[in-house]
Design a protein around this motif. Structure first.
Motif, PDB file in Angstrom:
ATOM      1  N   GLN A  58      61.699  66.804  34.854  1.00  0.00           N
ATOM      2  CA  GLN A  58      62.089  66.055  36.053  1.00  0.00           C
ATOM      3  C   GLN A  58      61.746  64.575  35.908  1.00  0.00           C
ATOM      4  O   GLN A  58      62.533  63.693  36.310  1.00  0.00           O
ATOM      5  CB  GLN A  58      61.389  66.647  37.289  1.00  0.00           C
ATOM      6  CG  GLN A  58      61.928  68.018  37.699  1.00  0.00           C
ATOM      7  CD  GLN A  58      61.115  68.657  38.825  1.00  0.00           C
ATOM      8  OE1 GLN A  58      59.934  68.341  39.016  1.00  0.00           O
ATOM      9  NE2 GLN A  58      61.746  69.548  39.558  1.00  0.00           N
ATOM     10  N   CYS A  59      60.583  64.302  35.326  1.00  0.00           N
ATOM     11  CA  CYS A  59      60.194  62.910  35.085  1.00  0.00           C
ATOM     12  C   CYS A  59      61.162  62.241  34.105  1.00  0.00           C
ATOM     13  O   CYS A  59      61.578  61.090  34.304  1.00  0.00           O
ATOM     14  CB  CYS A  59      58.761  62.834  34.540  1.00  0.00           C
ATOM     15  SG  CYS A  59      57.482  63.147  35.773  1.00  0.00           S
ATOM     16  N   GLU A  60      61.503  62.947  33.035  1.00  0.00           N
ATOM     17  CA  GLU A  60      62.424  62.413  32.040  1.00  0.00           C
ATOM     18  C   GLU A  60      63.803  62.153  32.648  1.00  0.00           C
ATOM     19  O   GLU A  60      64.443  61.128  32.360  1.00  0.00           O
ATOM     20  CB  GLU A  60      62.537  63.380  30.858  1.00  0.00           C
ATOM     21  CG  GLU A  60      61.262  63.436  30.015  1.00  0.00           C
ATOM     22  CD  GLU A  60      61.242  64.579  29.027  1.00  0.00           C
ATOM     23  OE1 GLU A  60      60.373  64.602  28.141  1.00  0.00           O
ATOM     24  OE2 GLU A  60      62.114  65.490  29.147  1.00  0.00           O
ATOM     25  N   GLU A  92      64.652  44.396  42.802  1.00  0.00           N
ATOM     26  CA  GLU A  92      65.022  45.812  42.669  1.00  0.00           C
ATOM     27  C   GLU A  92      64.841  46.285  41.230  1.00  0.00           C
ATOM     28  O   GLU A  92      64.375  47.406  40.985  1.00  0.00           O
ATOM     29  CB  GLU A  92      66.468  46.022  43.108  1.00  0.00           C
ATOM     30  CG  GLU A  92      66.722  45.835  44.599  1.00  0.00           C
ATOM     31  CD  GLU A  92      65.955  46.847  45.433  1.00  0.00           C
ATOM     32  OE1 GLU A  92      65.799  48.014  44.992  1.00  0.00           O
ATOM     33  OE2 GLU A  92      65.471  46.475  46.520  1.00  0.00           O
ATOM     34  N   ILE A  93      65.235  45.423  40.289  1.00  0.00           N
ATOM     35  CA  ILE A  93      65.066  45.766  38.871  1.00  0.00           C
ATOM     36  C   ILE A  93      63.591  45.951  38.545  1.00  0.00           C
ATOM     37  O   ILE A  93      63.201  46.887  37.839  1.00  0.00           O
ATOM     38  CB  ILE A  93      65.682  44.669  37.978  1.00  0.00           C
ATOM     39  CG1 ILE A  93      67.215  44.675  38.135  1.00  0.00           C
ATOM     40  CG2 ILE A  93      65.287  44.869  36.520  1.00  0.00           C
ATOM     41  CD1 ILE A  93      67.904  43.504  37.435  1.00  0.00           C
ATOM     42  N   GLU A  94      62.756  45.073  39.080  1.00  0.00           N
ATOM     43  CA  GLU A  94      61.315  45.163  38.839  1.00  0.00           C
ATOM     44  C   GLU A  94      60.730  46.455  39.412  1.00  0.00           C
ATOM     45  O   GLU A  94      59.888  47.116  38.793  1.00  0.00           O
ATOM     46  CB  GLU A  94      60.609  43.951  39.458  1.00  0.00           C
ATOM     47  CG  GLU A  94      59.118  43.867  39.157  1.00  0.00           C
ATOM     48  CD  GLU A  94      58.823  43.733  37.669  1.00  0.00           C
ATOM     49  OE1 GLU A  94      57.725  44.167  37.255  1.00  0.00           O
ATOM     50  OE2 GLU A  94      59.684  43.222  36.913  1.00  0.00           O
ATOM     51  N   LEU A  95      61.198  46.829  40.620  1.00  0.00           N
ATOM     52  CA  LEU A  95      60.741  48.079  41.232  1.00  0.00           C
ATOM     53  C   LEU A  95      61.109  49.290  40.378  1.00  0.00           C
ATOM     54  O   LEU A  95      60.310  50.215  40.197  1.00  0.00           O
ATOM     55  CB  LEU A  95      61.331  48.231  42.635  1.00  0.00           C
ATOM     56  CG  LEU A  95      60.785  47.283  43.711  1.00  0.00           C
ATOM     57  CD1 LEU A  95      61.519  47.503  45.035  1.00  0.00           C
ATOM     58  CD2 LEU A  95      59.281  47.510  43.903  1.00  0.00           C
ATOM     59  N   GLU A  96      62.345  49.278  39.858  1.00  0.00           N
ATOM     60  CA  GLU A  96      62.804  50.384  39.015  1.00  0.00           C
ATOM     61  C   GLU A  96      61.943  50.485  37.745  1.00  0.00           C
ATOM     62  O   GLU A  96      61.570  51.581  37.321  1.00  0.00           O
ATOM     63  CB  GLU A  96      64.275  50.198  38.621  1.00  0.00           C
ATOM     64  CG  GLU A  96      65.265  50.346  39.771  1.00  0.00           C
ATOM     65  CD  GLU A  96      65.300  51.764  40.344  1.00  0.00           C
ATOM     66  OE1 GLU A  96      64.962  52.710  39.606  1.00  0.00           O
ATOM     67  OE2 GLU A  96      65.649  51.929  41.531  1.00  0.00           O
ATOM     68  N   LEU A 102      55.529  54.246  35.708  1.00  0.00           N
ATOM     69  CA  LEU A 102      54.701  55.283  36.320  1.00  0.00           C
ATOM     70  C   LEU A 102      55.086  56.675  35.806  1.00  0.00           C
ATOM     71  O   LEU A 102      54.224  57.512  35.518  1.00  0.00           O
ATOM     72  CB  LEU A 102      54.825  55.236  37.850  1.00  0.00           C
ATOM     73  CG  LEU A 102      54.152  54.051  38.548  1.00  0.00           C
ATOM     74  CD1 LEU A 102      54.499  54.039  40.032  1.00  0.00           C
ATOM     75  CD2 LEU A 102      52.637  54.111  38.360  1.00  0.00           C
ATOM     76  N   LYS A 103      56.396  56.904  35.716  1.00  0.00           N
ATOM     77  CA  LYS A 103      56.878  58.196  35.225  1.00  0.00           C
ATOM     78  C   LYS A 103      56.485  58.403  33.761  1.00  0.00           C
ATOM     79  O   LYS A 103      56.127  59.516  33.352  1.00  0.00           O
ATOM     80  CB  LYS A 103      58.389  58.303  35.389  1.00  0.00           C
ATOM     81  CG  LYS A 103      58.874  58.344  36.838  1.00  0.00           C
ATOM     82  CD  LYS A 103      58.391  59.615  37.540  1.00  0.00           C
ATOM     83  CE  LYS A 103      58.881  59.676  38.987  1.00  0.00           C
ATOM     84  NZ  LYS A 103      58.403  60.897  39.678  1.00  0.00           N
TER      85      LYS A 103
END
Length: 237
Positions: A58-60, A92-96, A102-103
């Motif tokens: 799921q993370c991947e 938004e790019i930075e948040l992604e 994190l993942k």
């Protein structure tokens, strides 16, 4: 009366063995509970590995989606004219990218946990295999004990069948009626002084005299069991 006492001895032994036959299989109930417990332990251990593997996938998958979204945003940057929109999209790019990081960090943690979980699973499998083998061994012993009880009972029943013709029909009929009514225990009991050896109630003097003389067969007026003189007729060993 002597042959009847021999018959009763066999019947009581058959009765005891029949009780054993009913009770012996119940000893396996606790082992079935242990099997279920061990199966649940193994299932939990396997499920922990599966859950970690699922979380990793799921993370991947989430990383792939966020990377795709980031590439899409990167493409949109080329067509934006206004600075405010440009800065918003960069945000938004930075948040992604933060979510991707994190993942990725979580995946590393999952891999470490998964290694530990797999090691525990292997240990559990070995331990449970040993315990199950021991359980099977114990159950085999119970089956052996049960089979021995069956064989002993069948041998006694064969002896009983050979003895039946030697007991008078009259005595046997009385004996069978009493056994049927009493269900358990002896149907023929000794006279103890002036008391019934079954219910321990006092027997009439005339009846006592006739039993002692072995001149007549009597049943206890209280419990219905047949009475005999233990000095004249002894129970077979």
């Amino acid at each position: 009366m002597e042959k009847l006492l021999e018959l009763q001895k066999l019947d009581l032994q058959v009765e005891a063995l029949s009780d054993r036959e009913r009770m012996i299989p119940q000893q396996k109930n606790k082992y079935q509970i242990q099997r279920e417990r061990l199966a649940a332990e193994l299932k939990d251990s396997e499920q922990r590995c599966k859950n970690l593997q699922l979380e990793q996938r799921q993370c991947e998958h989430d990383i792939e989606q966020r990377q795709a979204q980031t590439r899409k945003y990167d493409g949109q940057l080329l067509s934006i004219k206004k600075n405010e929109e440009y800065q918003a999209l960069l945000h938004e790019i930075e948040l992604e990218k933060k979510q991707i990081a994190l993942k990725e960090e979580r995946i590393i943690g999952i891999m470490l946990e998964l290694d530990d979980a797999k090691a525990h699973l292997e240990e559990d499998r070995k331990r449970i295999a040993v315990e199950l083998k021991q359980i099977e061994s114990e159950c085999d012993e119970i089956d052996k004990e049960y089979q021995e009880a069956v064989e002993q009972r069948e041998a006694l029943e064969a002896q009983r069948g050979a003895l039946l013709p030697e007991v008078s029909q009259e005595l046997r009929s009385k004996y069978d009626r009493i056994r049927k009514a009493k269900k358990k225990g002896p149907a023929v009991v000794p006279l103890s002084d002036e008391y019934c050896g079954g219910c321990h109630m006092k027997v009439l003097p005339q009846v006592v005299n006739e039993i002692l003389a072995a001149s007549k067969t009597h049943a206890c007026s209280h419990c219905g069991r047949l009475l005999y003189n233990p000095e004249k007729f002894t129970v077979p060993v």
